[in-house]
Design a protein around this motif. Structure first.
Motif, PDB file in Angstrom:
ATOM      1  N   GLN A  59      25.378 -28.610  31.482  1.00  0.00           N
ATOM      2  CA  GLN A  59      24.380 -29.410  30.768  1.00  0.00           C
ATOM      3  C   GLN A  59      22.980 -29.129  31.327  1.00  0.00           C
ATOM      4  OE1 GLN A  59      25.467 -33.517  31.023  1.00  0.00           O
ATOM      5  NE2 GLN A  59      24.747 -33.971  28.980  1.00  0.00           N
ATOM      6  N   LYS A  60      22.876 -29.082  32.631  1.00  0.00           N
ATOM      7  CA  LYS A  60      21.605 -28.813  33.297  1.00  0.00           C
ATOM      8  C   LYS A  60      21.097 -27.415  32.934  1.00  0.00           C
ATOM      9  CE  LYS A  60      19.634 -29.009  37.945  1.00  0.00           C
ATOM     10  NZ  LYS A  60      19.933 -29.160  39.372  1.00  0.00           N
ATOM     11  N   MET A  61      22.020 -26.445  32.916  1.00  0.00           N
ATOM     12  CA  MET A  61      21.672 -25.079  32.559  1.00  0.00           C
ATOM     13  C   MET A  61      21.118 -25.009  31.136  1.00  0.00           C
ATOM     14  SD  MET A  61      24.197 -21.772  32.501  1.00  0.00           S
ATOM     15  CE  MET A  61      24.754 -22.020  34.170  1.00  0.00           C
ATOM     16  N   LEU A  62      21.775 -25.701  30.216  1.00  0.00           N
ATOM     17  CA  LEU A  62      21.329 -25.719  28.823  1.00  0.00           C
ATOM     18  C   LEU A  62      19.933 -26.332  28.706  1.00  0.00           C
ATOM     19  CD1 LEU A  62      24.653 -26.798  27.098  1.00  0.00           C
ATOM     20  CD2 LEU A  62      23.508 -24.601  26.817  1.00  0.00           C
ATOM     21  N   ASP A  63      19.712 -27.425  29.419  1.00  0.00           N
ATOM     22  CA  ASP A  63      18.404 -28.083  29.363  1.00  0.00           C
ATOM     23  C   ASP A  63      17.293 -27.189  29.910  1.00  0.00           C
ATOM     24  OD1 ASP A  63      19.442 -30.342  28.184  1.00  0.00           O
ATOM     25  OD2 ASP A  63      19.772 -31.379  30.090  1.00  0.00           O
ATOM     26  N   LYS A  64      17.590 -26.453  30.967  1.00  0.00           N
ATOM     27  CA  LYS A  64      16.596 -25.544  31.542  1.00  0.00           C
ATOM     28  C   LYS A  64      16.262 -24.421  30.561  1.00  0.00           C
ATOM     29  CE  LYS A  64      17.236 -26.075  36.501  1.00  0.00           C
ATOM     30  NZ  LYS A  64      17.664 -25.421  37.737  1.00  0.00           N
ATOM     31  N   HIS A  97      15.183 -10.453  30.970  1.00  0.00           N
ATOM     32  CA  HIS A  97      15.295 -11.728  31.685  1.00  0.00           C
ATOM     33  C   HIS A  97      16.002 -12.769  30.817  1.00  0.00           C
ATOM     34  CE1 HIS A  97      13.631 -15.712  32.881  1.00  0.00           C
ATOM     35  NE2 HIS A  97      13.847 -15.243  34.098  1.00  0.00           N
ATOM     36  N   ASN A  98      15.572 -12.883  29.554  1.00  0.00           N
ATOM     37  CA  ASN A  98      16.161 -13.873  28.658  1.00  0.00           C
ATOM     38  C   ASN A  98      17.613 -13.555  28.346  1.00  0.00           C
ATOM     39  OD1 ASN A  98      13.727 -15.166  28.610  1.00  0.00           O
ATOM     40  ND2 ASN A  98      13.131 -14.411  26.604  1.00  0.00           N
ATOM     41  N   LYS A  99      17.943 -12.282  28.166  1.00  0.00           N
ATOM     42  CA  LYS A  99      19.321 -11.886  27.890  1.00  0.00           C
ATOM     43  C   LYS A  99      20.236 -12.265  29.042  1.00  0.00           C
ATOM     44  CE  LYS A  99      19.102  -8.022  24.691  1.00  0.00           C
ATOM     45  NZ  LYS A  99      19.298  -6.570  24.531  1.00  0.00           N
ATOM     46  N   TYR A 100      19.763 -12.069  30.272  1.00  0.00           N
ATOM     47  CA  TYR A 100      20.557 -12.404  31.447  1.00  0.00           C
ATOM     48  C   TYR A 100      20.907 -13.894  31.457  1.00  0.00           C
ATOM     49  CZ  TYR A 100      21.676 -13.667  36.223  1.00  0.00           C
ATOM     50  OH  TYR A 100      22.300 -14.202  37.324  1.00  0.00           O
ATOM     51  N   TYR A 101      19.906 -14.738  31.260  1.00  0.00           N
ATOM     52  CA  TYR A 101      20.150 -16.176  31.308  1.00  0.00           C
ATOM     53  C   TYR A 101      20.977 -16.667  30.121  1.00  0.00           C
ATOM     54  CZ  TYR A 101      17.455 -16.724  35.473  1.00  0.00           C
ATOM     55  OH  TYR A 101      17.039 -16.644  36.778  1.00  0.00           O
ATOM     56  N   ALA A 102      20.777 -16.083  28.948  1.00  0.00           N
ATOM     57  CA  ALA A 102      21.566 -16.466  27.776  1.00  0.00           C
ATOM     58  C   ALA A 102      23.028 -16.081  27.988  1.00  0.00           C
ATOM     59  CB  ALA A 102      21.011 -15.806  26.529  1.00  0.00           C
ATOM     60  N   LYS A 103      23.268 -14.905  28.554  1.00  0.00           N
ATOM     61  CA  LYS A 103      24.634 -14.441  28.811  1.00  0.00           C
ATOM     62  C   LYS A 103      25.303 -15.320  29.871  1.00  0.00           C
ATOM     63  CE  LYS A 103      28.008 -11.451  28.448  1.00  0.00           C
ATOM     64  NZ  LYS A 103      28.779 -11.303  27.224  1.00  0.00           N
ATOM     65  N   THR A 104      24.555 -15.681  30.909  1.00  0.00           N
ATOM     66  CA  THR A 104      25.076 -16.557  31.957  1.00  0.00           C
ATOM     67  C   THR A 104      25.484 -17.903  31.364  1.00  0.00           C
ATOM     68  OG1 THR A 104      23.584 -15.485  33.518  1.00  0.00           O
ATOM     69  CG2 THR A 104      24.558 -17.557  34.212  1.00  0.00           C
ATOM     70  N   ALA A 132      21.324 -26.271  21.938  1.00  0.00           N
ATOM     71  CA  ALA A 132      21.755 -26.888  23.191  1.00  0.00           C
ATOM     72  C   ALA A 132      22.423 -28.233  22.911  1.00  0.00           C
ATOM     73  CB  ALA A 132      20.574 -27.070  24.125  1.00  0.00           C
ATOM     74  N   ALA A 133      21.842 -29.006  22.004  1.00  0.00           N
ATOM     75  CA  ALA A 133      22.407 -30.310  21.663  1.00  0.00           C
ATOM     76  C   ALA A 133      23.794 -30.143  21.044  1.00  0.00           C
ATOM     77  CB  ALA A 133      21.487 -31.046  20.700  1.00  0.00           C
TER      78      ALA A 133
END
Length: 84
Positions: free
Chosen positions: A52-57, A20-27, A69-70
């Motif tokens: 920006q929103k994606m990074l914050d999530k 799950h984490n790999k998917y979102y990090a790759k996205t 993220a910053a």
């Protein structure tokens, strides 16, 4: 191999969460790449809030570190500022 039921379950859960984490990090990485590849300033300004929103999530769910993220948001903002 693990001997306890709880360790076997923990291994299963870890695999699921890792995937799950790999998917979102790759996205996220693909979205950042896409934004960096944009040469039109208007399009980049439109795309920036979504990235920006994606990074914050991802920070909120501990997939990436808040400093990473910053740093990404800062470098992307500088990139957009340099576009003509």
């Amino acid at each position: 191999m693990a001997n306890h039921k709880s360790t076997i379950k923990r291994i299963r859960q870890t695999k699921t969460k890792t995937l799950h984490n790999k998917y979102y990090a790759k996205t996220m990485r693909n979205a950042v790449r896409k934004l960096r590849a944009v040469t039109d300033k208007e399009e980049a300004v439109k795309l920036f809030p979504t990235v920006q929103k994606m990074l914050d999530k991802l920070v909120k769910t501990n997939i990436i570190h808040k400093n990473k993220a910053a740093n990404l948001k800062s470098s992307l903002a500088q990139h957009i500022g340099k576009l003509a």
